[in-house]
Scaffold this motif. Structure first.
Motif, PDB file in Angstrom:
ATOM      1  N   ARG A 163      29.826  12.837   2.688  1.00  0.00           N
ATOM      2  CA  ARG A 163      28.853  11.857   3.195  1.00  0.00           C
ATOM      3  C   ARG A 163      28.427  12.204   4.618  1.00  0.00           C
ATOM      4  O   ARG A 163      27.243  12.108   4.959  1.00  0.00           O
ATOM      5  CB  ARG A 163      29.466  10.461   3.151  1.00  0.00           C
ATOM      6  N   LEU A 164      29.376  12.628   5.434  1.00  0.00           N
ATOM      7  CA  LEU A 164      29.048  13.018   6.808  1.00  0.00           C
ATOM      8  C   LEU A 164      28.193  14.283   6.848  1.00  0.00           C
ATOM      9  O   LEU A 164      27.456  14.509   7.815  1.00  0.00           O
ATOM     10  CB  LEU A 164      30.341  13.239   7.606  1.00  0.00           C
ATOM     11  N   SER A 165      28.288  15.089   5.791  1.00  0.00           N
ATOM     12  CA  SER A 165      27.495  16.322   5.711  1.00  0.00           C
ATOM     13  C   SER A 165      26.094  16.076   5.154  1.00  0.00           C
ATOM     14  O   SER A 165      25.314  17.018   5.008  1.00  0.00           O
ATOM     15  CB  SER A 165      28.214  17.353   4.838  1.00  0.00           C
ATOM     16  N   GLY A 166      25.795  14.844   4.849  1.00  0.00           N
ATOM     17  CA  GLY A 166      24.452  14.512   4.367  1.00  0.00           C
ATOM     18  C   GLY A 166      24.328  14.316   2.873  1.00  0.00           C
ATOM     19  O   GLY A 166      23.223  14.085   2.360  1.00  0.00           O
ATOM     20  N   VAL A 167      25.451  14.404   2.144  1.00  0.00           N
ATOM     21  CA  VAL A 167      25.408  14.190   0.699  1.00  0.00           C
ATOM     22  C   VAL A 167      25.343  12.695   0.410  1.00  0.00           C
ATOM     23  O   VAL A 167      26.159  11.923   0.923  1.00  0.00           O
ATOM     24  CB  VAL A 167      26.655  14.799   0.018  1.00  0.00           C
ATOM     25  N   ARG A 168      24.376  12.305  -0.400  1.00  0.00           N
ATOM     26  CA  ARG A 168      24.258  10.898  -0.787  1.00  0.00           C
ATOM     27  C   ARG A 168      25.228  10.640  -1.938  1.00  0.00           C
ATOM     28  O   ARG A 168      24.859  10.655  -3.109  1.00  0.00           O
ATOM     29  CB  ARG A 168      22.827  10.578  -1.186  1.00  0.00           C
ATOM     30  N   THR A 169      26.459  10.387  -1.586  1.00  0.00           N
ATOM     31  CA  THR A 169      27.524  10.295  -2.580  1.00  0.00           C
ATOM     32  C   THR A 169      27.305   9.150  -3.566  1.00  0.00           C
ATOM     33  O   THR A 169      27.640   9.286  -4.753  1.00  0.00           O
ATOM     34  CB  THR A 169      28.884  10.126  -1.888  1.00  0.00           C
TER      35      THR A 169
END
Length: 335
Positions: free
Chosen positions: A219-225
């Motif tokens: 999530r912090l890396s930009g993945v919309r989990t």
């Protein structure tokens, strides 16, 4: 001549070194371990009974486990995200029933199939929404969906099977052959190729693995989990819906207990195939091999006249061995 000979020796040595590297890399692939177990079990059964390696029997085995394998494709994606889907069996059964109702009302084949698939997609979307929007644990959300689907089947059928008239084009989906290969088996392999490619070659596949490996970091890396989980559960529902349509096409009868307990076999196929219930690990190919192993064990039990109840015990032993090996492998890596 000396220079030429030395070059040849170097090239042979390099190729040999490359082969060793490739072989070592292959040995690290979990699916190969499961595939080796599949081959060993198949060899033992073929020694015990001469009927196992016949074409008719092998194609029958493949047709039998194809439904579990198809649903395992959706299940393994869910497990990779760190979740679980207990509703796949109920989705399969309810989809089969809704498709049957469409034919019973005289609707066109495509409408009946689309309606069945819509049921699967709806339940998958419901599961994903409960988990991502409300925050329910996957076990609780999908257990609730399992009960809803099972209850709806008994309410609609009153415990009586529904056996409508269907078209020949529809029965081809579950009963037909392409060459000597059953159509459900062809569909299974097509889905395996499609979703294996998606999981290995696309951004979505990488995001699925990242979500299961470390959701916070992803999530912090930009993945919309949340979106990834919603899509994964929706896909699982859709694939289970497709399995329900194919199942009804095969039997042309919607049973009130259709799909009952199959979620356990589906989860077992994914776990035996190398998927980790902790998330982040697994593959579509492994799930197919796991389903094949369960199918071959079931067939061997019948051919060798072993008590059919022993199949569940054998499957349970295989699951325990697979999970234990996974735990031991993680401990070794941690050490």
């Amino acid at each position: 001549m000396d220079v030429a000979n030395s070059r040849q020796v170097l090239s042979v040595t390099k190729s040999g070194g490359n082969l060793k590297k490739r072989w070592r890399a292959l040995l690290k692939i979990r699916e190969l371990n499961v595939f080796a177990a599949l081959m060993i079990v198949g060899a033992l059964i073929s020694v015990a009974t001469p009927y196992f390696l016949t074409t008719d029997n092998l194609m029958g085995v493949c047709r039998s486990f194809s439904m579990i394998a198809i649903m395992a494709i959706g299940m393994v994606m869910v497990i990779i995200t760190g979740g679980i889907d207990l509703s796949v069996g109920s989705i399969m059964g309810l989809t089969s029933l809704v498709t049957a109702i469409g034919f019973d009302n005289g609707w066109p084949t495509l409408v009946c199939v689309a309606l069945g698939l819509l049921v699967g997609i709806t339940f998958g979307l419901l599961n994903g929404s409960l988990i991502t929007a409300i925050g329910l644990p996957p076990f609780i959300a999908t257990l609730g969906s399992l009960s809803i689907g099972r209850g709806m089947m008994y309410i609609i059928t009153h415990g009586v099977p529904l056996t409508p008239n269907v078209t020949d084009s529809f029965t081809f989906l579950g009963q037909g052959y392409i060459g000597f290969v059953p159509v459900p088996v062809v569909i299974m392999f097509l889905l395996m190729i499609i979703f294996s490619t998606i999981m290995r070659k696309t951004r979505f596949g990488r995001h699925v693995y990242a979500t299961g490996g470390n959701e916070i970091a992803a999530r912090l890396s930009g993945v919309r989990t949340a979106r990834v989980k919603l899509l994964v559960y929706t896909l699982s529902g859709a694939i289970s819906g497709l399995a329900g349509v194919i199942s009804f096409s095969r039997y042309v009868s919607a049973e009130p207990a259709s799909g009952f307990g199959s979620e356990l076999d589906v989860i077992a196929a994914a776990v035996i195939g190398g998927a980790s219930l902790a998330g982040g690990v697994g593959s579509v190919e492994g799930a197919i091999i796991g389903a094949a192993l369960i199918g071959i064990i079931s067939n061997g039990v019948v051919l060798m006249n072993i008590n059919t109840y022993a199949q569940q015990a054998i499957t349970g032993i295989v699951i325990l061995i697979a999970v234990s090996l996974d735990v031991l492998r993680k401990r070794r890596k941690g050490a």
